[in-house]
Design an enzyme around this catalytic site. Structure first.
Site, PDB file in Angstrom:
ATOM      1  N   GLU A 174       8.358  -5.810   0.007  1.00 47.33           N
ATOM      2  CA  GLU A 174       9.421  -5.021  -0.623  1.00 47.33           C
ATOM      3  C   GLU A 174      10.213  -5.827  -1.656  1.00 47.33           C
ATOM      4  OE1 GLU A 174      12.208  -3.351   2.158  1.00 47.33           O
ATOM      5  OE2 GLU A 174      13.404  -2.404   0.592  1.00 47.33           O
ATOM      6  N   TRP A 180      26.381  -0.794  -0.954  1.00 44.72           N
ATOM      7  CA  TRP A 180      25.397  -1.412  -0.071  1.00 44.72           C
ATOM      8  C   TRP A 180      25.740  -2.808   0.424  1.00 44.72           C
ATOM      9  CZ3 TRP A 180      21.742   1.525   2.108  1.00 44.72           C
ATOM     10  CH2 TRP A 180      21.491   2.764   1.516  1.00 44.72           C
ATOM     11  N   GLU A 239      12.000 -10.685  13.182  1.00 45.42           N
ATOM     12  CA  GLU A 239      11.286  -9.707  12.365  1.00 45.42           C
ATOM     13  C   GLU A 239      11.063 -10.233  10.943  1.00 45.42           C
ATOM     14  OE1 GLU A 239      12.674  -5.535  12.658  1.00 45.42           O
ATOM     15  OE2 GLU A 239      12.260  -5.315  10.522  1.00 45.42           O
ATOM     16  N   ASN A 263      12.778   4.711  10.442  1.00 41.75           N
ATOM     17  CA  ASN A 263      13.566   5.881  10.037  1.00 41.75           C
ATOM     18  C   ASN A 263      12.759   7.082  10.529  1.00 41.75           C
ATOM     19  OD1 ASN A 263      15.592   4.426   8.687  1.00 41.75           O
ATOM     20  ND2 ASN A 263      14.356   4.327   6.824  1.00 41.75           N
ATOM     21  N   ARG A 323       8.364   1.850   1.700  1.00 40.11           N
ATOM     22  CA  ARG A 323       8.142   0.479   1.222  1.00 40.11           C
ATOM     23  C   ARG A 323       6.679   0.078   1.355  1.00 40.11           C
ATOM     24  NH1 ARG A 323      12.712   1.064  -1.405  1.00 40.11           N
ATOM     25  NH2 ARG A 323      14.486   1.294  -0.011  1.00 40.11           N
ATOM     26  N   GLU A 325      21.848   2.671   8.470  1.00 42.60           N
ATOM     27  CA  GLU A 325      21.400   3.425   7.294  1.00 42.60           C
ATOM     28  C   GLU A 325      21.190   4.906   7.600  1.00 42.60           C
ATOM     29  OE1 GLU A 325      18.006   1.084   5.909  1.00 42.60           O
ATOM     30  OE2 GLU A 325      19.373  -0.240   4.827  1.00 42.60           O
ATOM     31  N   ASP A 383      18.586  -8.974   4.266  1.00 43.24           N
ATOM     32  CA  ASP A 383      17.501  -8.013   4.261  1.00 43.24           C
ATOM     33  C   ASP A 383      16.240  -8.525   3.561  1.00 43.24           C
ATOM     34  OD1 ASP A 383      16.104  -5.710   4.568  1.00 43.24           O
ATOM     35  OD2 ASP A 383      17.414  -4.434   3.376  1.00 43.24           O
TER      36      ASP A 383
HETATM   37  O1  GCW Z   1      14.933  -3.351   3.599  1.00 47.78           O
HETATM   38  C1  GCW Z   1      15.384  -2.106   4.024  1.00 47.78           C
HETATM   39  C2  GCW Z   1      14.513  -1.100   3.373  1.00 47.78           C
HETATM   40  C3  GCW Z   1      14.512   0.242   4.075  1.00 47.78           C
HETATM   41  C4  GCW Z   1      14.200   0.006   5.545  1.00 47.78           C
HETATM   42  C5  GCW Z   1      15.263  -0.908   6.120  1.00 47.78           C
HETATM   43  C6  GCW Z   1      15.022  -1.251   7.591  1.00 47.78           C
HETATM   44  C7  GCW Z   1      12.963   1.389   7.034  1.00 47.78           C
HETATM   45  O2  GCW Z   1      14.889  -0.966   2.033  1.00 47.78           O
HETATM   46  O3  GCW Z   1      13.555   1.046   3.456  1.00 47.78           O
HETATM   47  O4  GCW Z   1      14.102   1.202   6.261  1.00 47.78           O
HETATM   48  O5  GCW Z   1      15.268  -2.121   5.422  1.00 47.78           O
HETATM   49  O6  GCW Z   1      14.598  -2.378   7.849  1.00 47.78           O
HETATM   50  O7  GCW Z   1      15.271  -0.444   8.449  1.00 47.78           O
END
Ligand code: GCW
Length: 689
Positions: free
Chosen positions: A402, A549, A396, A212, A170, A295, A374
């Site tokens: 993004e 999702w 956060e 990740n 991202r 995820e 998100d």
């Molecule tokens: O918004 C989502 C993103 C992922 C990201 C995830 C997170 C790092 O699409 O790419 O992974 O959140 O916050 O862990």
């Protein structure tokens, strides 16, 4: 400064001229420590350029010529002895904490005092922000203390470019400033310059790898510790501590153990020993960041353990060294069946974590995304924030855009963050989100938007988001428009003269409401996620509708929105304290901008604004695309050269072309989609395809 590929790197909010006022003064610095050395170095450079002079006085050095009255600016630690006369009696020693400073001016001398070296560094940048104003008239003593000691940026940077997500997950600003092609960059000049920019807006911690955590990145914890040492060394002179994202399964992958069970004695011993080694190498290491059971990342669920068990395992390993674990609350089922209307992703963080309140260690911080889904352009505030009074909470944010235009669109996020920080989950007279996070012992964290792009952030105006996050983390009560002014004045020196005043007006016209403009032409009324799956850019109304999702809008021929009420929906509204639970539950009281987040309504439903849902969709989409076009027209009036370099002008211009194109695409797809579903024509007869 130049970068290895010889493209000039933009100085962001620290051009040399930001130090003109202090660089032309007689300056005295008193005190010891690495950060005092940094302050001295900054002043030395400024004085060399602008004709001032500086004197460094160390502990024990005395002499009549050190009388403060000879100096126009004195920066001193309160423990320095004797204090120069300009600083005597100004502030009680010990009142300024680890990072605070006091500023005053009398008898022609400006004094910055701090108990600790970091305070002196923040004071220096404050003087730079004030410019000439720091040296005019007199000033009563002002104390500046950060709201929270935890002001952090997370980098989603990979060491090896990921086949799908690239070098920076991202990331919209080129490669990583840390890593390139599987290795730490040889030249860390950008990292040092980054640290300096961050200190100048108030950030003091950085996590240097993606949450990740893939195979190579996991090794930062052990055999790639050398990289961590190098980055920590580059950032330390600006008071920034380094954190690592770690993989919960590391005891298996790196330690060769059969399990990563948080209650297993060998696992615990592995983390203790590994952490001890980290601190041996980096004594001021900040701690770990963990994305677990989220995820596809491993976590404690595999062993039937709770997230408190998982977080406490790492907290215990870090505790002897003063480290903290940031445990992310972003846990939900990403393999949901879209046919199942009872599972609600918005509920997940609360359902998983609220029952664990009070079970986390003293040095564990739960890191909660500001909204329950998100980082969408509009979401309610996460109910987790009010639900865990006995847990340290960090809120956060996402500086990387993004879901807000990916640094191709102008979208100043200060107002969004400020709205979240000022939200009162318990009702009108109660604490704000910022107060809750601070009082809990948590703080503010955001995902960085920086890469090795010559402008740092792709879109030059996205620099303002990074600056604003730092400033709001230091003081959540700052007015985001005033913060934007600071950014403009620092970045486009001297914005205060006549040409500057015009540029400032243009930037305000383009940026002040750019978040709302972005909201206007994208997904309406809080419904969210009508983006292309995978890259999350541009409209795709049904892109996520039949996926796993958990991000749906449920539009049909009669209406649209997600029923999250207790009366007939997923009961997500019940996760809020009474005041908001009732407001969100009620069709009449629910704020318009969140209506489709909480309710499924007919297209003809009347909003509080007096418009129908369908007409609102048409009106905002036409208006938003038009306002994007206005931004481009405003920028065309700016003359490249002078305050705006041709390169910066051209970069913004190119991005605005894309923003205008994309906004029109959003407008036409959203309007066409809802017209085709509903059959309701636009009252004003505009063109819908
Ligand atoms: O918004 C989502 C993103 C992922 C990201 C995830 C997170 C790092 O699409 O790419 O992974 O959140 O916050 O862990």
């Amino acid at each position: 400064m130049t970068h290895s590929d010889q493209i000039e790197v933009h100085p962001a909010w620290l051009p040399a001229a930001a130090f003109r006022a202090l660089g032309s003064r007689r300056v005295l610095v008193r005190g010891e420590g690495q950060l005092v050395d940094t302050v001295t170095g900054e002043i030395e450079q400024a004085c060399a350029r602008y004709g001032g002079s500086r004197r460094r006085q160390r502990q024990g050095e005395a002499g009549a010529d050190l009388d403060g009255s000879r100096y126009e600016l004195v920066l001193a630690l309160t423990r320095a002895h004797p204090l120069p006369s300009a600083a005597v009696g100004v502030v009680e020693r010990g009142a300024l904490g680890d990072e605070g400073f006091a500023l005053t001016r009398r008898d022609g001398a400006t004094a910055v005092l701090a108990d600790e070296p970091a305070g002196l560094l923040y004071g220096l940048f404050h003087v730079a922000r004030l410019g000439e104003a720091a040296f005019a008239g007199s000033r009563p003593v002002e104390r500046h203390l950060p709201a929270t000691p935890l002001r952090m940026l997370d980098h989603w940077d990979n060491i090896d470019a990921h086949p799908v997500m690239g070098q920076v997950e991202r990331g919209y600003s080129g490669g990583s400033i840390f890593w390139e092609d599987g290795a730490l960059r040889e030249d860390l000049a950008r990292v040092r310059a980054y640290g300096r920019l961050l200190a100048a807006c108030g950030i003091n911690r950085v996590a240097i790898n993606n949450v990740n955590v893939h195979a190579s990145e996991a090794h930062l914890l052990t055999d790639r510790l050398g990289d961590v040492i190098a980055i920590a060394d580059a950032l330390r002179p600006y008071g920034i501590r380094v954190h690592l994202s770690v993989n919960f399964a590391s005891p298996i992958a790196l330690g060769g153990l059969p399990t990563a069970d948080p209650l297993d004695a060998q696992v615990r011993a592995w983390w203790e020993e590994t952490t001890r080694r980290v601190y041996e190498s980096v004594p001021d290491f900040g701690g770990y960041v963990v994305k677990a059971d989220s995820e596809g990342q491993p976590g404690p669920f595999a062993y039937d353990r709770t997230h408190a068990d998982g977080a406490n395992l790492l907290a215990d390993a870090l505790a002897p060294f003063g480290g903290i674990v940031h445990w992310r609350a972003f846990v939900y089922d990403h393999r949901q069946d879209w046919r199942d209307r009872s599972t609600d992703r918005a509920r997940a963080a609360y359902d998983h974590f609220a029952p664990l309140d009070g079970q986390f260690r003293e040095n564990a911080i739960l890191q909660v995304k500001y909204g329950p889904i998100d980082f969408q352009v509009r979401e309610p505030v996460s109910p987790v924030i009010a639900a865990m009074p006995s847990t340290r909470l960090a809120v956060e944010f996402q500086v990387t855009q993004e879901y807000t235009g990916q640094q191709r669109h102008v979208c100043y996020l200060g107002p969004l963050w400020s709205e979240v920080l000022g939200f009162r989950p318990w009702g009108p007279e109660e604490s704000t989100v910022a107060q809750i996070a601070v009082a809990s012992g948590g703080g503010l964290v955001a995902v960085s938007n920086v890469g090795n792009d010559p402008f740092w952030t792709g879109h030059p105006m996205a620099q303002a988001n990074l600056y604003a996050f730092g400033r709001l983390a230091w003081d959540p009560q700052l007015d985001p428009t005033a913060v934007l002014d600071e950014w403009i004045d620092l970045t486009f020196q001297p914005a205060a003269d006549s040409g500057g005043a015009k540029l400032r007006d243009t930037l305000h016209a383009m940026m002040d409401e750019s978040w709302l403009v972005y909201e206007q032409y994208t997904a309406p009324l809080g419904v969210g996620f009508m983006v292309h799956p995978a890259d999350h850019y541009g409209p795709s109304v049904d892109g996520y509708e039949y996926t796993q999702w958990g991000t749906y809008h449920f539009a049909d021929r009669d209406g649209v929105g997600v029923d999250r009420t207790q009366a007939s929906g997923t009961a997500f509204t019940g996760q809020y304290p009474k005041a908001w639970s009732e407001a969100y539950e009620s069709l009449e009281q629910c704020p318009d901008e969140l209506l489709l987040f909480f309710h499924h309504v007919p297209y003809t439903h009347l909003l509080r604004s007096g418009s129908t849902v369908i007409q609102h969709i048409y009106d905002t989409h036409f208006a938003g695309a038009e306002r994007a076009a206005e931004m481009r027209r405003a920028w065309e009036e700016v003359e490249p050269g002078g305050l705006v370099t041709p390169a910066l002008y051209a970069r913004v211009r190119e991005r605005l072309d894309e923003q205008v194109r994309c906004a029109q695409e959003w407008r036409d797809q959203i309007n066409a989609y809802f017209f085709r579903k509903s059959g309701v024509p636009d009252e004003r007869g505009r063109r819908i395809y």
